[in-house]
Design a protein around this motif. Structure first.
Motif, PDB file in Angstrom:
ATOM      1  N   ALA A 295       0.806  -1.224   0.000  1.00  0.00           N
ATOM      2  CA  ALA A 295       0.000   0.000   0.000  1.00  0.00           C
ATOM      3  C   ALA A 295       0.836   1.270   0.000  1.00  0.00           C
ATOM      4  O   ALA A 295       0.290   2.369  -0.097  1.00  0.00           O
ATOM      5  N   ALA A 296       2.167   1.139   0.091  1.00  0.00           N
ATOM      6  CA  ALA A 296       3.039   2.306   0.239  1.00  0.00           C
ATOM      7  C   ALA A 296       3.105   3.123  -1.047  1.00  0.00           C
ATOM      8  O   ALA A 296       3.061   2.580  -2.156  1.00  0.00           O
ATOM      9  N   ASP A 297       3.217   4.428  -0.885  1.00  0.00           N
ATOM     10  CA  ASP A 297       3.526   5.287  -2.026  1.00  0.00           C
ATOM     11  C   ASP A 297       5.010   5.220  -2.364  1.00  0.00           C
ATOM     12  O   ASP A 297       5.394   5.247  -3.538  1.00  0.00           O
ATOM     13  N   ILE A 298       5.835   5.135  -1.321  1.00  0.00           N
ATOM     14  CA  ILE A 298       7.291   5.052  -1.487  1.00  0.00           C
ATOM     15  C   ILE A 298       7.813   3.973  -0.528  1.00  0.00           C
ATOM     16  O   ILE A 298       7.419   3.939   0.642  1.00  0.00           O
ATOM     17  N   LEU A 299       8.685   3.121  -1.008  1.00  0.00           N
ATOM     18  CA  LEU A 299       9.269   2.064  -0.184  1.00  0.00           C
ATOM     19  C   LEU A 299      10.745   2.365   0.038  1.00  0.00           C
ATOM     20  O   LEU A 299      11.498   2.588  -0.910  1.00  0.00           O
ATOM     21  N   LEU A 300      11.158   2.367   1.302  1.00  0.00           N
ATOM     22  CA  LEU A 300      12.571   2.439   1.664  1.00  0.00           C
ATOM     23  C   LEU A 300      13.001   1.016   2.038  1.00  0.00           C
ATOM     24  O   LEU A 300      12.565   0.485   3.066  1.00  0.00           O
ATOM     25  N   TRP A 301      13.841   0.400   1.212  1.00  0.00           N
ATOM     26  CA  TRP A 301      14.219  -1.003   1.418  1.00  0.00           C
ATOM     27  C   TRP A 301      15.623  -1.078   2.006  1.00  0.00           C
ATOM     28  O   TRP A 301      16.598  -0.674   1.393  1.00  0.00           O
ATOM     29  N   LEU A 302      15.701  -1.605   3.231  1.00  0.00           N
ATOM     30  CA  LEU A 302      16.970  -1.779   3.927  1.00  0.00           C
ATOM     31  C   LEU A 302      17.299  -3.271   3.900  1.00  0.00           C
ATOM     32  O   LEU A 302      17.002  -4.012   4.845  1.00  0.00           O
ATOM     33  N   GLY A 303      17.882  -3.718   2.843  1.00  0.00           N
ATOM     34  CA  GLY A 303      18.181  -5.139   2.715  1.00  0.00           C
ATOM     35  C   GLY A 303      18.863  -5.418   1.394  1.00  0.00           C
ATOM     36  O   GLY A 303      19.272  -4.506   0.657  1.00  0.00           O
ATOM     37  N   ASP A 304      19.007  -6.688   1.068  1.00  0.00           N
ATOM     38  CA  ASP A 304      19.633  -7.124  -0.175  1.00  0.00           C
ATOM     39  C   ASP A 304      18.869  -6.530  -1.359  1.00  0.00           C
ATOM     40  O   ASP A 304      17.660  -6.752  -1.501  1.00  0.00           O
ATOM     41  N   PRO A 305      19.527  -5.774  -2.234  1.00  0.00           N
ATOM     42  CA  PRO A 305      18.834  -5.199  -3.394  1.00  0.00           C
ATOM     43  C   PRO A 305      18.155  -6.253  -4.264  1.00  0.00           C
ATOM     44  O   PRO A 305      17.146  -5.954  -4.918  1.00  0.00           O
ATOM     45  N   GLU A 306      18.683  -7.472  -4.262  1.00  0.00           N
ATOM     46  CA  GLU A 306      18.074  -8.520  -5.068  1.00  0.00           C
ATOM     47  C   GLU A 306      16.760  -9.014  -4.472  1.00  0.00           C
ATOM     48  O   GLU A 306      15.970  -9.671  -5.155  1.00  0.00           O
ATOM     49  N   ALA A 307      16.526  -8.719  -3.193  1.00  0.00           N
ATOM     50  CA  ALA A 307      15.328  -9.224  -2.503  1.00  0.00           C
ATOM     51  C   ALA A 307      14.254  -8.163  -2.330  1.00  0.00           C
ATOM     52  O   ALA A 307      13.258  -8.390  -1.648  1.00  0.00           O
ATOM     53  N   VAL A 308      14.424  -6.984  -2.964  1.00  0.00           N
ATOM     54  CA  VAL A 308      13.447  -5.913  -2.794  1.00  0.00           C
ATOM     55  C   VAL A 308      12.095  -6.350  -3.342  1.00  0.00           C
ATOM     56  O   VAL A 308      12.000  -6.946  -4.420  1.00  0.00           O
ATOM     57  N   PRO A 309      11.015  -6.107  -2.609  1.00  0.00           N
ATOM     58  CA  PRO A 309       9.676  -6.444  -3.112  1.00  0.00           C
ATOM     59  C   PRO A 309       9.367  -5.688  -4.401  1.00  0.00           C
ATOM     60  O   PRO A 309       9.929  -4.617  -4.668  1.00  0.00           O
ATOM     61  N   ASP A 310       8.483  -6.248  -5.196  1.00  0.00           N
ATOM     62  CA  ASP A 310       8.075  -5.614  -6.450  1.00  0.00           C
ATOM     63  C   ASP A 310       7.251  -4.373  -6.125  1.00  0.00           C
ATOM     64  O   ASP A 310       6.100  -4.472  -5.693  1.00  0.00           O
ATOM     65  N   HIS A 311       7.850  -3.212  -6.285  1.00  0.00           N
ATOM     66  CA  HIS A 311       7.191  -1.952  -5.963  1.00  0.00           C
ATOM     67  C   HIS A 311       7.646  -0.904  -6.962  1.00  0.00           C
ATOM     68  O   HIS A 311       8.847  -0.817  -7.272  1.00  0.00           O
ATOM     69  N   PRO A 312       6.730  -0.094  -7.486  1.00  0.00           N
ATOM     70  CA  PRO A 312       7.103   0.855  -8.546  1.00  0.00           C
ATOM     71  C   PRO A 312       8.017   1.987  -8.094  1.00  0.00           C
ATOM     72  O   PRO A 312       8.728   2.570  -8.909  1.00  0.00           O
ATOM     73  N   ARG A 313       8.001   2.319  -6.802  1.00  0.00           N
ATOM     74  CA  ARG A 313       8.810   3.444  -6.323  1.00  0.00           C
ATOM     75  C   ARG A 313       9.548   3.014  -5.056  1.00  0.00           C
ATOM     76  O   ARG A 313       8.962   3.010  -3.964  1.00  0.00           O
ATOM     77  N   HIS A 314      10.801   2.642  -5.204  1.00  0.00           N
ATOM     78  CA  HIS A 314      11.565   2.225  -4.040  1.00  0.00           C
ATOM     79  C   HIS A 314      12.953   2.859  -4.053  1.00  0.00           C
ATOM     80  O   HIS A 314      13.469   3.218  -5.109  1.00  0.00           O
ATOM     81  N   ILE A 315      13.504   3.010  -2.870  1.00  0.00           N
ATOM     82  CA  ILE A 315      14.874   3.497  -2.688  1.00  0.00           C
ATOM     83  C   ILE A 315      15.637   2.393  -1.967  1.00  0.00           C
ATOM     84  O   ILE A 315      15.245   1.972  -0.869  1.00  0.00           O
ATOM     85  N   LEU A 316      16.703   1.913  -2.594  1.00  0.00           N
ATOM     86  CA  LEU A 316      17.522   0.842  -2.020  1.00  0.00           C
ATOM     87  C   LEU A 316      18.581   1.468  -1.128  1.00  0.00           C
ATOM     88  O   LEU A 316      19.394   2.282  -1.580  1.00  0.00           O
ATOM     89  N   ILE A 317      18.565   1.087   0.142  1.00  0.00           N
ATOM     90  CA  ILE A 317      19.423   1.717   1.139  1.00  0.00           C
ATOM     91  C   ILE A 317      20.375   0.679   1.730  1.00  0.00           C
ATOM     92  O   ILE A 317      19.942  -0.362   2.243  1.00  0.00           O
ATOM     93  N   ALA A 318      21.669   0.972   1.643  1.00  0.00           N
ATOM     94  CA  ALA A 318      22.680   0.157   2.339  1.00  0.00           C
ATOM     95  C   ALA A 318      22.869   0.784   3.714  1.00  0.00           C
ATOM     96  O   ALA A 318      23.655   1.725   3.891  1.00  0.00           O
ATOM     97  N   ALA A 319      22.111   0.283   4.682  1.00  0.00           N
ATOM     98  CA  ALA A 319      22.058   0.899   6.009  1.00  0.00           C
ATOM     99  C   ALA A 319      23.176   0.375   6.913  1.00  0.00           C
ATOM    100  O   ALA A 319      23.916  -0.542   6.563  1.00  0.00           O
ATOM    101  N   GLN A 320      23.275   1.026   8.076  1.00  0.00           N
ATOM    102  CA  GLN A 320      24.227   0.655   9.118  1.00  0.00           C
ATOM    103  C   GLN A 320      25.668   0.678   8.600  1.00  0.00           C
ATOM    104  O   GLN A 320      26.490  -0.184   8.905  1.00  0.00           O
ATOM    105  N   ALA A 321      25.983   1.719   7.820  1.00  0.00           N
ATOM    106  CA  ALA A 321      27.322   1.826   7.232  1.00  0.00           C
ATOM    107  C   ALA A 321      28.409   1.899   8.290  1.00  0.00           C
ATOM    108  O   ALA A 321      29.550   1.487   8.046  1.00  0.00           O
ATOM    109  N   ASP A 322      28.072   2.418   9.475  1.00  0.00           N
ATOM    110  CA  ASP A 322      29.059   2.516  10.537  1.00  0.00           C
ATOM    111  C   ASP A 322      29.522   1.152  11.016  1.00  0.00           C
ATOM    112  O   ASP A 322      30.595   1.024  11.624  1.00  0.00           O
ATOM    113  N   ARG A 323      28.767   0.106  10.719  1.00  0.00           N
ATOM    114  CA  ARG A 323      29.121  -1.239  11.178  1.00  0.00           C
ATOM    115  C   ARG A 323      29.962  -2.010  10.162  1.00  0.00           C
ATOM    116  O   ARG A 323      30.760  -2.863  10.548  1.00  0.00           O
ATOM    117  N   TRP A 324      29.742  -1.773   8.870  1.00  0.00           N
ATOM    118  CA  TRP A 324      30.427  -2.606   7.882  1.00  0.00           C
ATOM    119  C   TRP A 324      31.497  -1.868   7.076  1.00  0.00           C
ATOM    120  O   TRP A 324      32.066  -2.431   6.144  1.00  0.00           O
TER     121      TRP A 324
END
Length: 437
Positions: A295-324
């Motif tokens: 139901a989202a207008d915009i999806l912020l996906w914090l995970g494997d880019p290959e596993a992002v749900p099928d959504h027309p408007r998403h931003i792929l985020i590599a989070a927790q950069a301070d850890r890796w």
């Protein structure tokens, strides 16, 4: 009709309070308290007194004879000192006058509608303007309250009336010599209806007004321990969600309203999405997370880019950069994302803000472009449906059926501005207003 009064400014105490009176006795009520009527549409200074001659306040008074007023009736205003006791005393003096009563919620605006000063679309815009909290909400509501939608409907109605007049002339007066100007074939009528339907389609393709009024839905999703709760806390700038290294801490959708660059949004933190290891309660949370993503207008996906749900408007985020940071494999994977972010240190937060706003603007109307509420869109869709003739159908050659379709399309457009069948809707709409509006 009763004469009504109410406080039409903000809640006291304040520097100034405006008490408005509307109805046939507005002039006599003003004269009774102020001792005289000021010149129409000119402010006058007066010492207000109650029926016993006791002083109430020294105030500015305004007199607006109907029907060219906000409500279409005689209208008076008292601009008082904004203390609670002053307001209460003036209201008590008005309430003691025969024929005057306190207004109900939205009654001033309802009278403006009933007296033809505004139409229903403008009233809905005014309701949105009163509720506006962000710049985009203010601009959109002001446009609707100013009649942008109403003017468009008036143009469509004029075109429909012209087609209806021609169809009526063809059906009833085709053999008369003086109706030659209206002469047209069924084919020409169908073409005219189709051209109008195309114009309606352009409006139906625009975003809905509720997107602006209620805010865009921005959902933060990803696997457990991806940094979703830390991110929503950073966006909200408060401890909204519990942050824990334990997988499955977030069990439900946590929502908070935020405004970015004047755009209203609703950010949602969701349960970590995983296929195994979830208990029964967490599984419910995961199902709700999936529903929120859909139901989202915009999806912020914090995970494997290959596993992002099928959504027309998403931003792929590599989070927790301070850890890796420094992990070659992790940095290589992060390069497949749209941005690298650490909500804990603030890295990437400005870029995330920019990308969210840029994506949000694609969902909003262009500057100066009016949009419709769901109710108005439904009526417009009905009109468009009646104007659409299936190619090769019998209706293409039947002037009687075409004339009926035009009549039904006109009735659908009338519902936008409130000319037909709106009594129940009026109760729901004007109940949204404050008492003095």
């Amino acid at each position: 009709m009763d004469t009504i009064f109410a406080l039409s400014s903000g809640m006291p105490p304040a520097a100034i309070a405006v008490v408005r009176v509307s109805g046939p006795l507005a002039g006599s009520a003003l004269a009774a308290l102020a001792g005289r009527l000021p010149a129409p549409r000119h402010a006058g200074l007066a010492d207000l007194r109650d029926s016993d001659g006791q002083p109430l306040d020294r105030a500015l008074t305004l007199w607006f004879p109907g029907p060219a007023t906000a409500t279409g009736e005689d209208l008076a205003e008292f601009h008082l000192h904004g203390g609670r006791a002053v307001i209460a005393a003036v209201e008590a003096a008005l309430a003691a006058m025969p024929g005057l009563r306190r207004a109900e919620a939205g009654e001033f605006t309802r009278r403006a509608f009933l007296n033809g000063r505004i139409d229903l679309a403008e009233a809905e815009g005014l309701a949105d303007l009163l509720a506006a909290e962000t710049e985009s909400q203010r601009i959109q509501a002001l446009g609707m309250a100013s009649g942008h939608v109403s003017r468009a409907v008036a143009v469509w109605q004029d075109r429909l009336l012209a087609l209806m007049a021609k169809a009526e002339a063809e059906l009833n007066f085709a053999d008369e010599d003086d109706v030659g100007a209206y002469d047209l074939s069924a084919r020409q009528l169908v073409d005219g209806m189709g051209a109008l339907a195309v114009d309606l389609d352009r409006w139906l393709a625009r975003p809905v007004a509720e997107v602006i009024a209620e805010g865009l839905s921005v959902v933060i999703a990803g696997p457990p321990n991806a940094g979703k709760s830390t991110l929503i806390n950073a966006l909200a700038q408060r401890e909204l969600a519990i942050v824990s290294p334990i997988a499955g801490t977030t069990r439900d959708v946590i929502e908070t309203p935020l405004a970015l660059d004047g755009i209203a949004m609703r950010f949602s933190d969701t349960a970590g999405m995983r296929g195994e290891g979830a208990d029964a309660i967490e599984a419910i949370g995961i199902d709700r997370a999936r529903a929120a993503v859909m139901a989202a207008d915009i999806l912020l996906w914090l995970g494997d880019p290959e596993a992002v749900p099928d959504h027309p408007r998403h931003i792929l985020i590599a989070a927790q950069a301070d850890r890796w940071r420094g992990d070659t494999a992790a940095e290589a994977a992060a390069r497949r994302s749209d941005l690298i972010l650490s909500a804990a240190t603030g890295e990437g937060m400005e870029e995330l803000h920019r990308q969210i706003v840029a994506m949000a603007r694609t969902l909003l109307p262009r500057e100066g472009e009016a949009v419709l509420r769901q109710r108005q869109r439904a009526a417009l869709a009905d009109a468009r449906e009646w104007l659409t003739i299936e190619a090769g159908s019998r209706e293409e050659e039947d002037m009687i059926l075409l004339a009926e379709r035009l009549r039904l399309a006109a009735a659908a457009l009338d519902r936008i501005t409130g000319r037909a069948g709106v009594e129940d809707m009026l109760d729901a709409l004007f109940g949204r207003f404050c008492i003095g509006k």
